[in-house]
Design a protein around this motif. Structure first.
Motif, mmCIF file in Angstrom:
data_model
loop_
_atom_site.group_PDB
_atom_site.id
_atom_site.type_symbol
_atom_site.label_atom_id
_atom_site.label_comp_id
_atom_site.label_asym_id
_atom_site.label_seq_id
_atom_site.Cartn_x
_atom_site.Cartn_y
_atom_site.Cartn_z
ATOM 1 N N PRO A 133 0.419 -1.077 0.211
ATOM 2 C CA PRO A 133 0.285 0.428 0.164
ATOM 3 C C PRO A 133 0.249 1.467 -0.153
ATOM 4 C CG PRO A 133 -0.470 -2.048 1.335
ATOM 5 C CD PRO A 133 0.474 -2.051 0.774
ATOM 6 N N GLU A 134 1.826 1.447 0.684
ATOM 7 C CA GLU A 134 2.852 2.463 0.942
ATOM 8 C C GLU A 134 3.891 2.373 -0.529
ATOM 9 O OE1 GLU A 134 4.540 -0.101 2.299
ATOM 10 O OE2 GLU A 134 2.694 -0.214 3.230
ATOM 11 N N GLN A 135 3.693 1.641 -1.182
ATOM 12 C CA GLN A 135 4.329 1.733 -2.243
ATOM 13 C C GLN A 135 3.850 2.379 -3.663
ATOM 14 O OE1 GLN A 135 6.268 -1.636 -2.067
ATOM 15 N NE2 GLN A 135 7.980 -1.257 -1.073
ATOM 16 N N ALA A 136 2.344 1.665 -3.998
ATOM 17 C CA ALA A 136 1.638 1.202 -4.530
ATOM 18 C C ALA A 136 1.286 2.328 -5.668
ATOM 19 C CB ALA A 136 -0.070 1.033 -4.065
ATOM 20 N N GLU A 137 1.603 3.901 -5.245
ATOM 21 C CA GLU A 137 1.219 5.090 -5.920
ATOM 22 C C GLU A 137 2.861 5.489 -7.127
ATOM 23 O OE1 GLU A 137 -0.086 8.159 -7.700
ATOM 24 O OE2 GLU A 137 -1.640 6.030 -7.328
ATOM 25 N N ARG A 138 3.226 4.765 -6.620
ATOM 26 C CA ARG A 138 4.821 5.210 -7.176
ATOM 27 C C ARG A 138 4.860 3.832 -7.775
ATOM 28 N NH1 ARG A 138 9.790 4.253 -2.761
ATOM 29 N NH2 ARG A 138 8.572 2.508 -3.028
ATOM 30 N N VAL A 139 4.603 2.989 -7.960
ATOM 31 C CA VAL A 139 4.791 1.523 -8.721
ATOM 32 C C VAL A 139 3.987 2.212 -9.914
ATOM 33 C CG1 VAL A 139 4.356 -0.524 -9.302
ATOM 34 C CG2 VAL A 139 6.033 0.051 -6.782
ATOM 35 N N ARG A 140 2.975 2.503 -9.261
ATOM 36 C CA ARG A 140 2.128 3.149 -10.823
ATOM 37 C C ARG A 140 2.113 3.955 -11.564
ATOM 38 N NH1 ARG A 140 -0.621 6.263 -11.834
ATOM 39 N NH2 ARG A 140 -0.987 7.415 -10.135
ATOM 40 N N LEU A 141 3.379 4.951 -11.419
ATOM 41 C CA LEU A 141 3.687 6.340 -11.725
ATOM 42 C C LEU A 141 4.894 5.404 -12.675
ATOM 43 C CD1 LEU A 141 3.211 8.680 -8.913
ATOM 44 C CD2 LEU A 141 1.924 8.790 -10.876
ATOM 45 N N ARG A 142 6.146 4.552 -12.061
ATOM 46 C CA ARG A 142 7.219 5.035 -12.979
ATOM 47 C C ARG A 142 6.687 3.842 -13.902
ATOM 48 N NH1 ARG A 142 10.731 1.457 -8.519
ATOM 49 N NH2 ARG A 142 9.491 1.230 -7.573
ATOM 50 N N GLN A 143 5.868 2.659 -13.338
ATOM 51 C CA GLN A 143 5.231 1.676 -14.334
ATOM 52 C C GLN A 143 4.612 2.836 -16.213
ATOM 53 O OE1 GLN A 143 5.514 -1.214 -15.328
ATOM 54 N NE2 GLN A 143 6.990 -1.653 -13.377
ATOM 55 N N GLU A 144 3.703 3.325 -15.148
ATOM 56 C CA GLU A 144 3.200 4.583 -16.430
ATOM 57 C C GLU A 144 4.274 5.489 -17.645
ATOM 58 O OE1 GLU A 144 0.214 7.275 -14.737
ATOM 59 O OE2 GLU A 144 -1.068 5.420 -14.236
ATOM 60 N N ALA A 145 5.032 5.791 -16.306
ATOM 61 C CA ALA A 145 6.423 6.149 -17.350
ATOM 62 C C ALA A 145 6.994 5.663 -18.146
ATOM 63 C CB ALA A 145 7.393 7.452 -15.919
#
Length: 158
Positions: A64-76
């Protein structure tokens, strides 16, 4: 150098990949994206399927703490991958590939491409959130919002 429209298309492609991962539309969408990249080359298509599966896996295991960062990194990452792929093509083939990608993304969103991962909900239209009896309602909004006048509580409710 890509046009602004193609760069925006690449960004939309990256977002679509990440949003579809882990949802009901993933299997079909990942196959279509891999086919788009493969352009008739089965070996390249297979490599893209593996790359897409790695993305889905990274999103699935993110806490949960990493989900947004991982999502943004994958999108980029996917945006950059779409851009690099388009840039390698000759002008005529690039135009055709961009048109095909646009059609693929439109098809994805018209076939219920709005989706959420496990434990979430997503809607392509209006959503009304309502809290009753002291409960709390929260939501994440991607897009515009309209706030209406709330209804007045019945006097018997306090």
């Amino acid at each position: 150098m890509l046009t602004e429209a193609m760069t925006a298309l690449a960004a939309a492609g990256g977002t679509a990949v990440v949003q579809a991962a882990g949802t009901d539309v993933w299997t079909g969408f990942r196959q279509q994206v891999a086919g788009w990249f493969g352009r008739g080359n089965a070996q390249r298509e297979s490599a893209e399927l593996e790359r897409l599966d790695q993305t889905a896996s990274a999103l699935e295991v993110a806490g949960p703490e990493q989900a947004e960062r991982v999502r943004l990194r994958q999108e980029a990452s996917w945006e950059a991958w779409f851009i690099a792929f388009l840039e390698r093509l000759e002008d005529e083939e690039r135009e055709q590939a961009a048109a095909e990608l646009g059609a693929l993304l439109r098809q994805h969103t018209s076939q219920g491409g709005v989706s959420a991962g496990q434990g979430g909900i997503a809607a392509g239209r209006d959503v009304n959130l309502k809290a009753e009896h002291g409960s709390i309602v929260a939501g994440v909004l991607h897009g515009g919002a309209t706030i209406g006048t709330p209804t007045q509580p019945d006097p018997s409710q306090g």
